[in-house]
Design a protein around this motif. Structure first.
Motif, PDB file in Angstrom:
ATOM      1  N   THR B  34       9.273  16.901   6.945  1.00 24.69           N
ATOM      2  CA  THR B  34       9.776  17.551   8.279  1.00 24.69           C
ATOM      3  C   THR B  34      10.079  18.960   7.969  1.00 24.69           C
ATOM      4  N   THR B 266       7.486  20.399  18.335  1.00 23.39           N
ATOM      5  CA  THR B 266       8.752  20.431  17.515  1.00 23.39           C
ATOM      6  C   THR B 266       9.456  21.956  17.587  1.00 23.39           C
ATOM      7  N   LYS B 270      12.690  23.327  18.917  1.00 16.11           N
ATOM      8  CA  LYS B 270      13.670  24.030  18.084  1.00 16.11           C
ATOM      9  C   LYS B 270      13.804  25.608  18.839  1.00 16.11           C
TER      10      LYS B 270
END
Lengths: 259, 283
Positions: B34, B266, B270
């Motif tokens: 990740t 993602t 973010k």
């Protein structure tokens, strides 16, 4: 400049008169660099590359040797007169270094290096003329040069470029086509049909990519035929030249008749 | 001088573990680490880490005169250097093979794929354009620096805001400071993400995604795919290594497509979260 040059017109012809899946004129000359252990001068249309192979021989630098296999050293020189505009390349040019690293890693799994520990095999590539598909030509030339040098390999490595013009795939691209359409270079081992190298630097949708990958893989098999014929022809010539010597050996003649 | 090879026990352990679909750090073969992003106080500064691999990317912009061949386009340069602190370096003036690979990949993914619109960087045709400089510092190498660097670079470019410029008449250019007028984001057409797969010599061993340093060293071939969330492949590189069937390659491409979509979400999340923490008052 007047009208734009069509990559593929309605009649199915490309800018240089070829059909969609037609490869360019292929010429192979295996006798150009006689001093080297093996050499090959190959041209796909106007793209011309000369590869000279030396080895297996003692490594120049001990630090570069492996105890259990041969070290493959590839050096690429792109002639400044090879493209339309004269351009001198620096020695540490990253593009050229990458090119050499690509060729080296392509042949590493194919050459039987474990037969020659602590030796070095040098592959010197000289790009003489560029008209698209340079990597394809270099790989094909290197395969032939290595075979010519008698270095054992598990199989041929045949490379071809493929491109997609809107939805029409085509093979063996020239500079004009490479600058315009997304393209991929694929190097395949014809016996197993497995792919050793795939490189693509232009944007292409996944579905189109699938099509062109399979097409290029099959085209590699066609090139294999041509390359095999060239090697066999060369070997036959060499055997024929040596025939008078082998024939008269038992007679003990000092004079040898050579044609 | 070559870097030391991994020891025989390490090699055997890794190979036998992989045959059972187990990786040393506990991941399954096609699992990616990740990514963790730390955004700096400055816009365009990002510290991206994939596990222990860390890359810092920094973007800055300068106004320069454009090249005469392309008077309507701005410029983007990528500067990447493998720091001797983070990476096992061989003392030699020539760039190492890995450095060349990384630099070339970044060049292809970010510059050649036209991720950044260069025409939007033009201020005054023929006289002033923006020169965007992306600098990458490799702080730690725990394998797969290419993917990490690519990710850091793209995120930094999306994070960056350039000062607003106003053109008056034909030749007057006023650059507004970020305090006067809100800075503008760069025009990014698409965000390519890079995924690297490693192959091994043994045909029983499955290919793995996002290799660690040991896995990378012991691999017998690497394949890097850079694609965006719109299912377009920007770069695909399998430079030698173990020969593979086309079916296998296409299977891995599909895996990369799925990963790209996830990663894109993602990254979007973010970036939005970080932007919310910065106070941008519009008066």
């Amino acid at each position: 400049m007047g009208s734009r040059i069509e990559i593929l017109n309605e009649a199915g012809f490309r800018s240089d008169g070829r059909r969609q899946f037609e490869l360019r004129d292929l010429t192979i000359d295996l006798a150009k660099h006689g001093e080297a252990d093996g050499s090959a001068l190959i041209s796909h249309g106007l793209t011309q590359v000369l590869v000279s192979v030396y080895g297996p021989r003692e490594a120049k630098m001990r630090s570069h040797t492996f105890h259990d296999r041969a070290n493959i050293n590839v050096e690429v020189v792109v002639a400044s007169f090879s493209t339309g505009e004269r351009r001198k390349r620096q020695r540490g040019d990253k593009r050229v270094l990458e090119f050499a690293a690509t060729i080296k890693s392509t042949f590493e799994p194919v050459i039987r290096t474990n037969l020659y520990p602590r030796s070095q095999i040098d592959i010197y590539v000289q790009v003489l003329q560029q008209d698209g598909s340079t990597l394809q030509t270099c790989i094909n030339a290197a395969t032939l040069a290595l075979m010519n040098a008698g270095i054992p390999m598990t199989d041929f490595v045949c490379a071809v470029t493929g491109g997609v013009h809107s939805t029409s795939p085509m093979l063996d691209l020239s500079t004009l086509e490479e600058n315009d359409i997304p393209h991929v270079t694929v190097a395949v081992m014809p016996k197993t049909k497995k792919v050793v190298l795939v490189t693509m630097e232009t944007r292409l949708h996944v579905d189109r990519f699938e099509e062109i990958l399979n097409l290029a893989r099959d085209a590699g098999a066609i090139l294999h035929q041509e390359m095999k014929e060239a090697i066999l022809a060369r070997s036959a010539t060499l055997v024929a030249l040596a025939e008078p010597v082998t024939k008269n050996q038992n007679k003990g003649d000092d004079d040898v008749v050579m044609d | 001088m070559r870097p030391p090879s991994p020891s025989i026990p390490e090699k055997e352990f890794l190979n036998s573990a992989l045959k059972q679909n187990l990786r040393i750090d506990g991941r399954i073969p096609l699992d990616m680490r990740t990514p963790v992003f730390i955004f700096g106080p400055e816009l365009g500064w990002v510290d991206c880490s994939l596990g222990k691999t860390r890359v810092v990317a920094y973007v800055d912009a300068k106004m320069v005169k454009p090249t005469p061949e392309r008077p309507f386009e701005g410029m983007i340069t990528i500067h990447s250097e493998l720091s001797p602190y983070g990476v096992q370096r061989i003392n030699s003036p020539r760039p190492s093979e890995e450095e060349v690979t990384i630099t070339r990949m970044l060049d292809k993914i970010i510059k050649r794929s036209d991720a950044l619109d260069k025409e939007s960087l033009c201020i005054l045709a023929g006289q002033r354009v923006w020169h965007i400089r992306l600098s990458l510092h490799f702080l730690a190498d725990a394998g797969n620096m290419v993917d990490c660097a690519c990710l850091a670079g793209i995120v930094a470019l999306r994070h960056f805001r350039r000062p607003e410029v106003e053109v008056i008449g034909d030749d007057e250019v006023i650059v507004h400071s970020p305090l006067e007028r809100a800075p503008m984001p760069l025009a990014i057409h698409h965000s390519p993400f890079c995924f690297t797969f490693a192959f091994f010599a043994d045909p029983e061993t499955p290919p793995i995604l996002d290799p660690t340093q040991l896995e990378q060293r012991l691999s017998a071939g690497l394949m890097s795919i850079a694609l965006n969330a719109q299912k377009e492949i920007c770069v695909l590189q399998k430079l030698g290594g173990v020969p593979q069937d086309t079916e296998e390659i296409l299977r891995l491409v599909k895996v990369a497509v799925a990963q790209a979509k996830e990663l894109s979400n993602t990254v979007d999340a973010k970036l939005t979260a970080d932007w919310a923490t910065r106070k941008v008052e519009v008066r």
